[in-house]
Design a protein around this motif. Structure first.
Motif, PDB file in Angstrom:
ATOM      1  N   ALA A 231     -54.393 -37.120  25.244  1.00 13.39           N
ATOM      2  CA  ALA A 231     -54.634 -38.486  24.759  1.00 13.39           C
ATOM      3  C   ALA A 231     -53.919 -38.717  23.431  1.00 13.39           C
ATOM      4  N   GLY A 232     -53.970 -37.717  22.552  1.00  8.38           N
ATOM      5  CA  GLY A 232     -53.283 -37.846  21.272  1.00  8.38           C
ATOM      6  C   GLY A 232     -51.787 -37.988  21.440  1.00  8.38           C
ATOM      7  N   GLN A 233     -51.214 -37.223  22.379  1.00 10.55           N
ATOM      8  CA  GLN A 233     -49.772 -37.296  22.620  1.00 10.55           C
ATOM      9  C   GLN A 233     -49.369 -38.668  23.162  1.00 10.55           C
ATOM     10  N   VAL A 234     -50.163 -39.200  24.081  1.00  8.09           N
ATOM     11  CA  VAL A 234     -49.865 -40.517  24.651  1.00  8.09           C
ATOM     12  C   VAL A 234     -49.863 -41.585  23.562  1.00  8.09           C
ATOM     13  N   LEU A 235     -50.886 -41.593  22.731  1.00  2.00           N
ATOM     14  CA  LEU A 235     -50.974 -42.613  21.691  1.00  2.00           C
ATOM     15  C   LEU A 235     -49.900 -42.428  20.627  1.00  2.00           C
ATOM     16  N   GLY A 241     -42.978 -47.359  16.027  1.00  2.00           N
ATOM     17  CA  GLY A 241     -42.473 -48.687  15.711  1.00  2.00           C
ATOM     18  C   GLY A 241     -43.546 -49.743  15.537  1.00  2.00           C
ATOM     19  N   LYS A 242     -44.821 -49.427  15.755  1.00  2.00           N
ATOM     20  CA  LYS A 242     -45.894 -50.401  15.586  1.00  2.00           C
ATOM     21  C   LYS A 242     -46.151 -50.630  14.101  1.00  2.00           C
ATOM     22  N   SER A 243     -46.216 -51.876  13.691  1.00  2.00           N
ATOM     23  CA  SER A 243     -46.415 -52.201  12.275  1.00  2.00           C
ATOM     24  C   SER A 243     -47.871 -52.451  11.926  1.00  2.00           C
ATOM     25  N   ASP A 244     -48.744 -52.583  12.928  1.00  2.00           N
ATOM     26  CA  ASP A 244     -50.137 -52.936  12.671  1.00  2.00           C
ATOM     27  C   ASP A 244     -51.082 -51.775  12.925  1.00  2.00           C
ATOM     28  N   THR A 245     -50.573 -50.566  12.867  1.00  2.00           N
ATOM     29  CA  THR A 245     -51.398 -49.384  13.101  1.00  2.00           C
ATOM     30  C   THR A 245     -51.882 -48.833  11.770  1.00  2.00           C
ATOM     31  N   GLY A 246     -53.173 -48.539  11.673  1.00  2.00           N
ATOM     32  CA  GLY A 246     -53.758 -48.090  10.414  1.00  2.00           C
ATOM     33  C   GLY A 246     -54.102 -46.622  10.402  1.00  2.00           C
ATOM     34  N   LEU A 247     -54.772 -46.201   9.319  1.00  2.00           N
ATOM     35  CA  LEU A 247     -55.111 -44.795   9.129  1.00  2.00           C
ATOM     36  C   LEU A 247     -56.087 -44.277  10.183  1.00  2.00           C
ATOM     37  N   GLU A 248     -57.006 -45.131  10.616  1.00  2.00           N
ATOM     38  CA  GLU A 248     -57.974 -44.681  11.617  1.00  2.00           C
ATOM     39  C   GLU A 248     -57.260 -44.301  12.913  1.00  2.00           C
ATOM     40  N   GLU A 249     -56.284 -45.094  13.301  1.00  2.00           N
ATOM     41  CA  GLU A 249     -55.523 -44.792  14.512  1.00  2.00           C
ATOM     42  C   GLU A 249     -54.692 -43.533  14.330  1.00  2.00           C
ATOM     43  N   LEU A 250     -54.108 -43.384  13.136  1.00  2.00           N
ATOM     44  CA  LEU A 250     -53.305 -42.197  12.854  1.00  2.00           C
ATOM     45  C   LEU A 250     -54.153 -40.935  12.930  1.00  2.00           C
ATOM     46  N   GLU A 251     -55.349 -40.988  12.357  1.00  2.00           N
ATOM     47  CA  GLU A 251     -56.215 -39.807  12.415  1.00  2.00           C
ATOM     48  C   GLU A 251     -56.654 -39.528  13.846  1.00  2.00           C
ATOM     49  N   TYR A 252     -56.925 -40.577  14.617  1.00  2.00           N
ATOM     50  CA  TYR A 252     -57.310 -40.379  16.015  1.00  2.00           C
ATOM     51  C   TYR A 252     -56.216 -39.611  16.754  1.00  2.00           C
ATOM     52  N   ILE A 253     -54.968 -40.025  16.540  1.00  2.00           N
ATOM     53  CA  ILE A 253     -53.840 -39.377  17.200  1.00  2.00           C
ATOM     54  C   ILE A 253     -53.791 -37.893  16.850  1.00  2.00           C
ATOM     55  N   HIS A 254     -53.853 -37.594  15.565  1.00  2.00           N
ATOM     56  CA  HIS A 254     -53.653 -36.210  15.151  1.00  2.00           C
ATOM     57  C   HIS A 254     -54.888 -35.337  15.344  1.00  2.00           C
ATOM     58  N   ARG A 255     -56.073 -35.932  15.330  1.00  2.00           N
ATOM     59  CA  ARG A 255     -57.265 -35.136  15.650  1.00  2.00           C
ATOM     60  C   ARG A 255     -57.228 -34.693  17.109  1.00  2.00           C
ATOM     61  N   HIS A 256     -56.586 -35.487  17.943  1.00  2.00           N
ATOM     62  CA  HIS A 256     -56.479 -35.097  19.346  1.00  2.00           C
ATOM     63  C   HIS A 256     -55.208 -34.302  19.612  1.00  2.00           C
ATOM     64  N   LYS A 257     -54.075 -34.802  19.151  1.00  2.00           N
ATOM     65  CA  LYS A 257     -52.807 -34.159  19.464  1.00  2.00           C
ATOM     66  C   LYS A 257     -52.702 -32.758  18.884  1.00  2.00           C
ATOM     67  N   THR A 258     -53.218 -32.552  17.675  1.00  2.00           N
ATOM     68  CA  THR A 258     -53.061 -31.270  16.989  1.00  2.00           C
ATOM     69  C   THR A 258     -54.384 -30.549  16.754  1.00  2.00           C
TER      70      THR A 258
END
Length: 372
Positions: A231-235, A241-258
């Motif tokens: 799920a982290g890799q997909v997101l 290139g998304k300009s409206d992505t915030g820290l919560e989304e970034l942490e979600y990605i890396h908490r799952h991807k890594t």
């Protein structure tokens, strides 16, 4: 509403199914109050960070330094992390070589061994063994699970480097798997490593109750699957290139991807080592912090080191306009976050036997100060 904005809540709700709760780290709460997201701040501070001696300490000095753990009323002990890692990596590499011997079809197995046996930090398998030993288990008990972790990690590197994913030609200082064996072989070899990981863990682990093994295998599958690392890799791919992505989304990605990989390694090791539920919960928090710390440092190194120093293509996240901590909050806040995660990870180990906790404490320092 962007695709990413819609995808994250849906996946987040879906991942609640049979998954342990994840509390937001103190470091994240600190960062969420920061709005230093201007790209000008990011670009301006890259050079300043390159000259900093704060987090960019020489990795050899960090490993050589005395790693200590002090508990109230107890004597300070010195731990030789360099020797510990050398011994554990040697044991893991020997076990991996035996688990995936060269056989027919030769090219196929060579592709599997090419990535699996390439020089690496072996953080996840060593974390798995250290967690097992922390709760009273033996290295031999955790070794099949440790090998399984590295097999899955190798598959992720092989697939991440493909043109349809991160499109990278270098990995661990040499050509990526698909540049040597071709994309088709790389895809199939990666799939096979995942299947072999579960087979090896299920058949080679000795002295562990069947119910515990089922639980451990289920935990590993959950953390690398559609509710975890995948799920982290997909997101991560969708967020470019998304300009409206915030820290919560970034942490979600890396908490799952890594971070989910680190969590799987620690929890599976603890389970086969006979850990109590309380010990598992504490190691879960520890490994979540370590995994996220690894990614924050990785983001920093991507913009402060050369390809030769990293053994992979430097600056590719910036060129691909991908979400990273330095880009979102700047170099200094990223360094501060890394320090907070390291501190929070170490706090989870208070109360464990200091001698058995020493490798994990030293690993937190290693991940924080690594240079590649």
């Amino acid at each position: 509403m962007s695709m990413l904005k819609g995808a994250i809540p849906n996946l987040a709700n879906h991942s609640k199914r049979a998954a342990p709760s994840r509390s937001r780290s103190a470091g994240t709460k600190l960062l969420l109050s920061s709005q230093e997201t201007a790209e000008a701040l990011f670009l301006r501070k890259v050079r300043a960070f390159c000259n900093s001696t704060d987090i960019a300490k020489n990795e050899a000095q960090v490993i050589k330094s005395e790693n200590t753990f002090r508990e109230a009323g107890k004597t300070r002990t010195v731990f030789d992390f360099r020797s510990y890692m050398h011994q554990k990596i040697k044991s893991v590499n020997r076990a991996l070589d035996a688990a995936v011997p060269p056989r027919e079809p030769i090219k196929f197995h060579e592709a599997m061994r090419y990535s699996l046996l390439s020089e690496g930090k072996r953080v996840c398998p060593v974390l798995c063994i250290a967690a097992c030993e922390l709760v009273g288990g033996q290295e031999s008990t955790a070794m099949p699970a440790a090998c399984a972790m590295e097999m899955i990690h190798a598959m992720c590197m092989m697939h991440d480097d493909l043109p349809c994913m991160d499109n990278d030609n270098l990995r661990r200082g040499k050509l990526s798997n698909h540049k040597v064996f071709g994309e088709k072989v790389t895809v199939l070899a990666g799939y096979s490593l995942v299947a072999l990981a579960f087979e090896h863990m299920a058949t080679a682990t000795k002295g562990v109750h069947p119910k515990t093994m089922v639980r451990a295998i289920g935990e590993l599958a959950r953390l690398i699957g559609p509710e975890g690392a995948a799920a982290g890799q997909v997101l991560d791919l969708l967020s470019g290139g998304k300009s409206d992505t915030g820290l919560e989304e970034l942490e979600y990605i890396h908490r799952h991807k890594t971070a989910d990989f680190a969590e799987a390694a620690a929890i599976v090791g603890a389970m086969v080592g006979g850990a109590t539920d309380e010990e598992i919960n504490r190691l879960r928090k520890f490994s979540q912090c370590i995994g996220l710390l690894f990614q924050v440092v990785d983001d920093i190194l991507d913009v402060t080191k050369s390809s030769e120093q990293l053994g992979k293509t430097a600056g590719k996240d910036l060129l691909a306009n991908k979400l990273t901590y330095p880009k979102m909050i700047g170099i200094e806040k990223s360094k501060e976050y890394a320090q907070n995660l390291s501190k929070e990870a170490k706090e989870q180990l208070v109360g464990f036997d200091p001698e058995k906790a020493a490798p994990l404490l030293a690993m937190a320092d290693f991940v924080l100060h690594r240079q590649k």
